[in-house]
Design a protein around this motif. Structure first.
Motif, mmCIF file in Angstrom:
data_model
loop_
_atom_site.group_PDB
_atom_site.id
_atom_site.type_symbol
_atom_site.label_atom_id
_atom_site.label_comp_id
_atom_site.label_asym_id
_atom_site.label_seq_id
_atom_site.Cartn_x
_atom_site.Cartn_y
_atom_site.Cartn_z
ATOM 1 N N ALA A 116 0.769 -1.331 -0.249
ATOM 2 C CA ALA A 116 0.027 -0.006 -0.050
ATOM 3 C C ALA A 116 0.644 1.265 -0.007
ATOM 4 N N HIS A 117 2.078 1.321 -0.033
ATOM 5 C CA HIS A 117 2.963 2.420 -0.286
ATOM 6 C C HIS A 117 2.710 3.092 -1.556
ATOM 7 N N TRP A 118 2.421 4.567 -1.231
ATOM 8 C CA TRP A 118 2.032 5.219 -2.513
ATOM 9 C C TRP A 118 2.579 5.107 -3.707
ATOM 10 N N PRO A 119 3.912 4.732 -3.776
ATOM 11 C CA PRO A 119 4.332 4.552 -5.194
ATOM 12 C C PRO A 119 3.729 3.339 -5.906
ATOM 13 N N ASN A 120 3.544 2.316 -4.976
ATOM 14 C CA ASN A 120 2.687 0.970 -5.423
ATOM 15 C C ASN A 120 1.259 1.439 -5.885
ATOM 16 N N ARG A 121 0.575 2.234 -5.244
ATOM 17 C CA ARG A 121 -0.655 2.602 -5.461
ATOM 18 C C ARG A 121 -0.900 3.360 -6.876
ATOM 19 N N LEU A 122 0.128 4.267 -7.010
ATOM 20 C CA LEU A 122 0.236 5.165 -8.294
ATOM 21 C C LEU A 122 0.524 4.143 -9.353
ATOM 22 N N ARG A 134 11.832 -1.636 -3.437
ATOM 23 C CA ARG A 134 11.680 -2.656 -2.399
ATOM 24 C C ARG A 134 10.850 -3.669 -3.143
ATOM 25 N N LEU A 135 10.252 -3.621 -4.159
ATOM 26 C CA LEU A 135 9.520 -4.914 -5.140
ATOM 27 C C LEU A 135 10.267 -4.633 -6.484
ATOM 28 N N PRO A 136 11.366 -5.233 -6.545
ATOM 29 C CA PRO A 136 12.326 -4.922 -7.765
ATOM 30 C C PRO A 136 11.887 -6.042 -8.730
ATOM 31 N N TYR A 137 11.053 -6.749 -8.750
ATOM 32 C CA TYR A 137 10.821 -7.807 -9.759
ATOM 33 C C TYR A 137 9.692 -7.540 -10.604
ATOM 34 N N GLN A 138 9.482 -7.873 -11.710
ATOM 35 C CA GLN A 138 8.285 -7.932 -12.656
ATOM 36 C C GLN A 138 7.291 -8.716 -12.195
ATOM 37 N N TRP A 139 5.922 -8.725 -12.240
ATOM 38 C CA TRP A 139 4.915 -9.339 -11.976
ATOM 39 C C TRP A 139 4.987 -10.728 -12.190
ATOM 40 N N TYR A 140 5.756 -11.315 -13.286
ATOM 41 C CA TYR A 140 5.778 -12.579 -13.681
ATOM 42 C C TYR A 140 7.115 -13.320 -13.303
ATOM 43 N N ASP A 141 7.981 -12.743 -12.634
ATOM 44 C CA ASP A 141 9.105 -13.306 -12.176
ATOM 45 C C ASP A 141 9.630 -12.913 -10.676
ATOM 46 N N THR A 142 8.601 -12.665 -9.792
ATOM 47 C CA THR A 142 8.770 -12.305 -8.446
ATOM 48 C C THR A 142 9.037 -13.471 -7.757
ATOM 49 N N PRO A 143 9.863 -13.459 -6.643
ATOM 50 C CA PRO A 143 9.813 -14.517 -5.752
ATOM 51 C C PRO A 143 8.610 -14.277 -4.657
ATOM 52 N N ASN A 144 7.980 -13.180 -4.794
ATOM 53 C CA ASN A 144 6.707 -13.113 -3.570
ATOM 54 C C ASN A 144 5.819 -13.689 -4.209
ATOM 55 N N ILE A 145 5.300 -14.580 -3.333
ATOM 56 C CA ILE A 145 3.910 -15.223 -3.826
ATOM 57 C C ILE A 145 2.858 -14.536 -3.258
ATOM 58 N N ARG A 146 2.892 -13.709 -2.479
ATOM 59 C CA ARG A 146 1.662 -12.688 -2.166
ATOM 60 C C ARG A 146 2.306 -11.372 -1.603
ATOM 61 N N VAL A 147 1.344 -10.412 -2.007
ATOM 62 C CA VAL A 147 1.306 -9.113 -1.347
ATOM 63 C C VAL A 147 0.755 -8.744 -0.076
ATOM 64 N N PHE A 178 3.830 8.065 11.155
ATOM 65 C CA PHE A 178 2.862 8.643 10.771
ATOM 66 C C PHE A 178 2.297 8.185 9.339
ATOM 67 N N LEU A 179 1.138 7.696 9.360
ATOM 68 C CA LEU A 179 0.493 6.888 7.909
ATOM 69 C C LEU A 179 1.786 6.106 7.516
ATOM 70 N N PRO A 180 2.001 5.103 8.164
ATOM 71 C CA PRO A 180 2.822 4.056 7.562
ATOM 72 C C PRO A 180 2.411 3.148 6.461
ATOM 73 N N ASN A 181 1.234 3.105 6.310
ATOM 74 C CA ASN A 181 0.699 2.438 5.238
ATOM 75 C C ASN A 181 0.761 3.091 4.117
ATOM 76 N N LEU A 182 0.753 4.107 4.212
ATOM 77 C CA LEU A 182 1.062 5.154 2.847
ATOM 78 C C LEU A 182 2.271 5.461 2.502
ATOM 79 N N THR A 183 3.181 5.878 3.582
ATOM 80 C CA THR A 183 4.671 6.243 3.384
ATOM 81 C C THR A 183 5.607 5.474 3.761
ATOM 82 N N ALA A 184 5.439 4.278 3.970
ATOM 83 C CA ALA A 184 6.600 3.321 4.235
ATOM 84 C C ALA A 184 6.672 2.119 3.085
ATOM 85 N N SER A 185 7.746 1.739 2.596
ATOM 86 C CA SER A 185 7.908 0.646 1.807
ATOM 87 C C SER A 185 8.029 -0.702 2.478
ATOM 88 N N THR A 186 8.188 -0.645 3.631
ATOM 89 C CA THR A 186 8.392 -2.001 4.473
ATOM 90 C C THR A 186 7.377 -1.875 5.766
#
Length: 194
Positions: A116-122, A134-147, A178-186
């Motif tokens: 939910a970090h603002w650059p991701n929302r954008l 923080r999320l350096p992979y393309q959607w098709y090659d990410t090691p993250n199973i979930r977000v 302050f507003l970590p869901n919006l302002t922080a990547s971790t």
């Protein structure tokens, strides 16, 4: 997530002299720091051969184990603190592993990329999955199973009767309260069984 400022911020969540289990410990940098600077003892759990070797070279005790197979080798309350630093989003059984963290540790500390970090929302608003430092992979090659987001973890913690003791965001190694869901990547959470 290995920059020194970030590691020190997370290390401050671990009480001095704790017995620690670091799930998905990577190269052992955090556990090494905890041992040297906070008088902690414990183990890392890691699956990747290169990381296991790096832990051994650092003098960090490590067990090579696939976390998706569970933690039945550990008894209840075996550790003061169980860490899942950028691990939860890679696991197929994330909820089970969260419960196991609470079972074997008196305290748990979890971090994960905050979707939910603002650059991701954008990026999503523009019709694309985010690609960031923080999320350096393309959607098709990410090691993250979930977000996930701060709010997602709060709901999961409540569902599993965990009490969140502290939560904040990390952005460029600095805590954001302050507003970590919006302002922080971790997202960072410290919790215990409720």
């Amino acid at each position: 997530m290995t920059d020194r400022t970030t590691l020190q911020t997370i290390a401050r969540l671990v009480p001095q002299g704790s017995r620690v289990l670091d799930l998905g410990c990577g190269d052992g940098a955090l556990l090494d720091l905890l041992q040297r600077e906070r008088g902690c003892t414990g183990y890392g759990i890691e699956i990747a051969d290169d990381n296991v070797l790096a832990c051994v070279k650092r003098g960090v005790s490590v067990i090579q184990l696939n976390l998706d197979q569970g933690l039945s080798i550990f008894e209840d309350d075996s550790f003061d603190v169980v860490l899942q630093i950028d691990t939860l989003q890679h696991l197929r059984n994330a909820e089970t592993m969260l419960r196991e963290t609470a079972r074997i540790g008196k305290l748990g500390v979890v971090t994960f990329p905050n979707f939910a970090h603002w650059p991701n929302r954008l990026s999503v608003a523009r019709g694309r999955m985010p690609v960031t430092k923080r999320l350096p992979y393309q959607w098709y090659d990410t090691p993250n199973i979930r977000v996930g987001t701060f709010k997602d973890f709060e709901v999961l913690a409540t569902k599993n009767r965990l009490t969140i003791l502290e939560s904040f965001g990390l952005q460029d190694g600095r805590a954001r309260r302050f507003l970590p869901n919006l302002t922080a990547s971790t997202a960072v959470f410290k919790f215990e069984r409720g």
